[in-house]
Design a protein around this motif. Structure first.
Motif, PDB file in Angstrom:
ATOM      1  N   ILE A 115      -8.888   9.827 -16.438  1.00  0.00           N
ATOM      2  CA  ILE A 115      -7.679  10.190 -17.208  1.00  0.00           C
ATOM      3  C   ILE A 115      -8.074  10.760 -18.577  1.00  0.00           C
ATOM      4  O   ILE A 115      -7.482  11.742 -19.040  1.00  0.00           O
ATOM      5  CB  ILE A 115      -6.772   8.963 -17.390  1.00  0.00           C
ATOM      6  CG1 ILE A 115      -6.391   8.414 -16.015  1.00  0.00           C
ATOM      7  CG2 ILE A 115      -5.573   9.276 -18.276  1.00  0.00           C
ATOM      8  CD1 ILE A 115      -4.994   8.605 -15.582  1.00  0.00           C
ATOM      9  N   LEU A 116      -9.060  10.145 -19.207  1.00  0.00           N
ATOM     10  CA  LEU A 116      -9.492  10.619 -20.533  1.00  0.00           C
ATOM     11  C   LEU A 116     -10.027  12.050 -20.449  1.00  0.00           C
ATOM     12  O   LEU A 116      -9.735  12.883 -21.306  1.00  0.00           O
ATOM     13  CB  LEU A 116     -10.584   9.692 -21.095  1.00  0.00           C
ATOM     14  CG  LEU A 116     -10.134   8.281 -21.476  1.00  0.00           C
ATOM     15  CD1 LEU A 116     -11.334   7.428 -21.865  1.00  0.00           C
ATOM     16  CD2 LEU A 116      -9.119   8.332 -22.608  1.00  0.00           C
ATOM     17  N   ILE A 117     -10.794  12.322 -19.424  1.00  0.00           N
ATOM     18  CA  ILE A 117     -11.362  13.665 -19.268  1.00  0.00           C
ATOM     19  C   ILE A 117     -10.250  14.690 -19.006  1.00  0.00           C
ATOM     20  O   ILE A 117     -10.235  15.775 -19.581  1.00  0.00           O
ATOM     21  CB  ILE A 117     -12.401  13.695 -18.134  1.00  0.00           C
ATOM     22  CG1 ILE A 117     -13.613  12.835 -18.506  1.00  0.00           C
ATOM     23  CG2 ILE A 117     -12.841  15.125 -17.838  1.00  0.00           C
ATOM     24  CD1 ILE A 117     -14.614  12.632 -17.374  1.00  0.00           C
ATOM     25  N   LEU A 118      -9.315  14.317 -18.160  1.00  0.00           N
ATOM     26  CA  LEU A 118      -8.209  15.236 -17.859  1.00  0.00           C
ATOM     27  C   LEU A 118      -7.401  15.539 -19.128  1.00  0.00           C
ATOM     28  O   LEU A 118      -7.023  16.686 -19.378  1.00  0.00           O
ATOM     29  CB  LEU A 118      -7.307  14.649 -16.772  1.00  0.00           C
ATOM     30  CG  LEU A 118      -7.942  14.510 -15.385  1.00  0.00           C
ATOM     31  CD1 LEU A 118      -7.013  13.738 -14.448  1.00  0.00           C
ATOM     32  CD2 LEU A 118      -8.285  15.879 -14.787  1.00  0.00           C
ATOM     33  N   HIS A 119      -7.159  14.500 -19.919  1.00  0.00           N
ATOM     34  CA  HIS A 119      -6.450  14.712 -21.191  1.00  0.00           C
ATOM     35  C   HIS A 119      -7.237  15.650 -22.098  1.00  0.00           C
ATOM     36  O   HIS A 119      -6.670  16.542 -22.730  1.00  0.00           O
ATOM     37  CB  HIS A 119      -6.240  13.382 -21.921  1.00  0.00           C
ATOM     38  CG  HIS A 119      -4.953  12.716 -21.575  1.00  0.00           C
ATOM     39  ND1 HIS A 119      -3.725  13.295 -21.789  1.00  0.00           N
ATOM     40  CD2 HIS A 119      -4.698  11.515 -21.023  1.00  0.00           C
ATOM     41  CE1 HIS A 119      -2.778  12.481 -21.378  1.00  0.00           C
ATOM     42  NE2 HIS A 119      -3.329  11.397 -20.902  1.00  0.00           N
ATOM     43  N   GLU A 120      -8.521  15.423 -22.175  1.00  0.00           N
ATOM     44  CA  GLU A 120      -9.370  16.246 -23.046  1.00  0.00           C
ATOM     45  C   GLU A 120      -9.295  17.722 -22.644  1.00  0.00           C
ATOM     46  O   GLU A 120      -9.157  18.604 -23.486  1.00  0.00           O
ATOM     47  CB  GLU A 120     -10.818  15.730 -22.956  1.00  0.00           C
ATOM     48  CG  GLU A 120     -11.766  16.374 -23.933  1.00  0.00           C
ATOM     49  CD  GLU A 120     -11.590  15.885 -25.366  1.00  0.00           C
ATOM     50  OE1 GLU A 120     -10.819  14.940 -25.595  1.00  0.00           O
ATOM     51  OE2 GLU A 120     -12.208  16.489 -26.259  1.00  0.00           O
ATOM     52  N   LEU A 121      -9.384  17.960 -21.355  1.00  0.00           N
ATOM     53  CA  LEU A 121      -9.321  19.341 -20.869  1.00  0.00           C
ATOM     54  C   LEU A 121      -7.957  19.960 -21.136  1.00  0.00           C
ATOM     55  O   LEU A 121      -7.843  21.088 -21.610  1.00  0.00           O
ATOM     56  CB  LEU A 121      -9.637  19.383 -19.372  1.00  0.00           C
ATOM     57  CG  LEU A 121     -11.103  19.112 -19.003  1.00  0.00           C
ATOM     58  CD1 LEU A 121     -11.236  18.926 -17.500  1.00  0.00           C
ATOM     59  CD2 LEU A 121     -11.999  20.247 -19.480  1.00  0.00           C
ATOM     60  N   GLN A 122      -6.913  19.214 -20.816  1.00  0.00           N
ATOM     61  CA  GLN A 122      -5.560  19.749 -20.988  1.00  0.00           C
ATOM     62  C   GLN A 122      -5.245  19.991 -22.466  1.00  0.00           C
ATOM     63  O   GLN A 122      -4.684  21.026 -22.825  1.00  0.00           O
ATOM     64  CB  GLN A 122      -4.540  18.793 -20.371  1.00  0.00           C
ATOM     65  CG  GLN A 122      -3.112  19.311 -20.481  1.00  0.00           C
ATOM     66  CD  GLN A 122      -2.137  18.496 -19.677  1.00  0.00           C
ATOM     67  OE1 GLN A 122      -1.922  18.767 -18.518  1.00  0.00           O
ATOM     68  NE2 GLN A 122      -1.543  17.487 -20.298  1.00  0.00           N
ATOM     69  N   ASN A 123      -5.610  19.038 -23.322  1.00  0.00           N
ATOM     70  CA  ASN A 123      -5.313  19.176 -24.755  1.00  0.00           C
ATOM     71  C   ASN A 123      -6.063  20.335 -25.384  1.00  0.00           C
ATOM     72  O   ASN A 123      -5.627  20.878 -26.391  1.00  0.00           O
ATOM     73  CB  ASN A 123      -5.664  17.882 -25.499  1.00  0.00           C
ATOM     74  CG  ASN A 123      -4.709  16.760 -25.167  1.00  0.00           C
ATOM     75  OD1 ASN A 123      -3.631  16.990 -24.637  1.00  0.00           O
ATOM     76  ND2 ASN A 123      -5.114  15.535 -25.451  1.00  0.00           N
ATOM     77  N   ASN A 124      -7.198  20.706 -24.817  1.00  0.00           N
ATOM     78  CA  ASN A 124      -7.983  21.800 -25.381  1.00  0.00           C
ATOM     79  C   ASN A 124      -7.696  23.147 -24.732  1.00  0.00           C
ATOM     80  O   ASN A 124      -8.289  24.158 -25.108  1.00  0.00           O
ATOM     81  CB  ASN A 124      -9.477  21.475 -25.283  1.00  0.00           C
ATOM     82  CG  ASN A 124      -9.898  20.500 -26.365  1.00  0.00           C
ATOM     83  OD1 ASN A 124     -10.066  20.876 -27.509  1.00  0.00           O
ATOM     84  ND2 ASN A 124     -10.007  19.226 -26.013  1.00  0.00           N
ATOM     85  N   HIS A 125      -6.815  23.151 -23.760  1.00  0.00           N
ATOM     86  CA  HIS A 125      -6.420  24.417 -23.138  1.00  0.00           C
ATOM     87  C   HIS A 125      -5.280  25.012 -23.962  1.00  0.00           C
ATOM     88  O   HIS A 125      -4.315  24.321 -24.256  1.00  0.00           O
ATOM     89  CB  HIS A 125      -5.958  24.178 -21.693  1.00  0.00           C
ATOM     90  CG  HIS A 125      -5.869  25.447 -20.903  1.00  0.00           C
ATOM     91  ND1 HIS A 125      -4.989  26.461 -21.219  1.00  0.00           N
ATOM     92  CD2 HIS A 125      -6.558  25.868 -19.823  1.00  0.00           C
ATOM     93  CE1 HIS A 125      -5.137  27.451 -20.360  1.00  0.00           C
ATOM     94  NE2 HIS A 125      -6.085  27.123 -19.504  1.00  0.00           N
ATOM     95  N   PRO A 126      -5.391  26.286 -24.362  1.00  0.00           N
ATOM     96  CA  PRO A 126      -4.332  26.868 -25.200  1.00  0.00           C
ATOM     97  C   PRO A 126      -2.956  26.849 -24.540  1.00  0.00           C
ATOM     98  O   PRO A 126      -1.944  26.898 -25.234  1.00  0.00           O
ATOM     99  CB  PRO A 126      -4.811  28.302 -25.453  1.00  0.00           C
ATOM    100  CG  PRO A 126      -5.927  28.539 -24.502  1.00  0.00           C
ATOM    101  CD  PRO A 126      -6.482  27.215 -24.098  1.00  0.00           C
ATOM    102  N   VAL A 169       6.619  16.684 -30.677  1.00  0.00           N
ATOM    103  CA  VAL A 169       6.121  18.050 -30.535  1.00  0.00           C
ATOM    104  C   VAL A 169       4.604  17.902 -30.532  1.00  0.00           C
ATOM    105  O   VAL A 169       4.019  17.489 -31.544  1.00  0.00           O
ATOM    106  CB  VAL A 169       6.588  18.961 -31.678  1.00  0.00           C
ATOM    107  CG1 VAL A 169       6.087  20.387 -31.452  1.00  0.00           C
ATOM    108  CG2 VAL A 169       8.108  18.946 -31.811  1.00  0.00           C
ATOM    109  N   ASN A 170       4.003  18.178 -29.381  1.00  0.00           N
ATOM    110  CA  ASN A 170       2.591  17.835 -29.160  1.00  0.00           C
ATOM    111  C   ASN A 170       2.376  16.363 -29.549  1.00  0.00           C
ATOM    112  O   ASN A 170       2.983  15.494 -28.954  1.00  0.00           O
ATOM    113  CB  ASN A 170       1.655  18.800 -29.871  1.00  0.00           C
ATOM    114  CG  ASN A 170       1.608  20.153 -29.161  1.00  0.00           C
ATOM    115  OD1 ASN A 170       2.303  20.378 -28.187  1.00  0.00           O
ATOM    116  ND2 ASN A 170       0.782  21.056 -29.651  1.00  0.00           N
TER     117      ASN A 170
END
Ligand code: FES
Length: 149
Positions: free
Chosen positions: A18-29, A128-129
């Motif tokens: 879950i942490l990795i998925l969040h990291e990827l999603q949060n860093n995707h524009p 908002v975010n």
């Protein structure tokens, strides 16, 4: 930081999925997970693609389609609904010209629902975010949204 570097910030342990998925999603524009992300995470954690896909589709905070730079999450739990949360939702839909789950044409905002954000004493509430806004009134929404460009 590229996607591989983001993934490798975490140990290759399924508990970190879950942490990795969040990291990827949060860093995707566009705040979503691409198919290649799911494959890369599955490979890194020695999981099957369908296991990762199952987690991504189970949790509403993950998206498999592009979203806006800013995700507006309206609290739809009872306290906020009772405190005129529906007026906030109606105003946002009208001002942005989109419905829930949709993204503005300029790619700026996506409108989503969420359950209680833990700030019921300030209802109605939205995010908002990562920013939380409470004691909302329709007339203060334009000022809040103007901070996100
Ligand atoms: S019900 Fe909306 S923050 Fe708790």
């Amino acid at each position: 930081m590229d996607k591989t570097q983001l993934i490798h910030k975490f140990a290759p342990n399924a508990d970190n999925l879950i942490l990795i998925l969040h990291e990827l999603q949060n860093n995707h524009p566009q705040h979503y997970l691409e198919e290649e992300d799911l494959r890369a995470v599955a490979s890194y954690l020695n999981m099957t693609h369908s296991q990762v896909y199952g987690v991504v589709t189970f949790y509403s905070m993950f998206s498999l389609k592009p979203r806006g730079r800013y995700i507006i999450r309206i609290c739809k739990s009872p306290v906020c609904e009772l405190e005129k949360g529906n007026r906030i939702e109606e105003t946002l839909k009208k001002d942005l010209g989109i419905g829930a789950g949709e993204t503005t044409a300029d790619g700026r905002f996506t409108l989503e629902y969420t359950i209680c954000l833990g700030h019921c004493d300030k209802s109605p509430v939205m995010m908002v975010n990562e920013d939380v806004y409470g004691d909302l009134k329709p007339e203060i929404l334009p000022e809040i949204l103007s901070e996100y460009n």
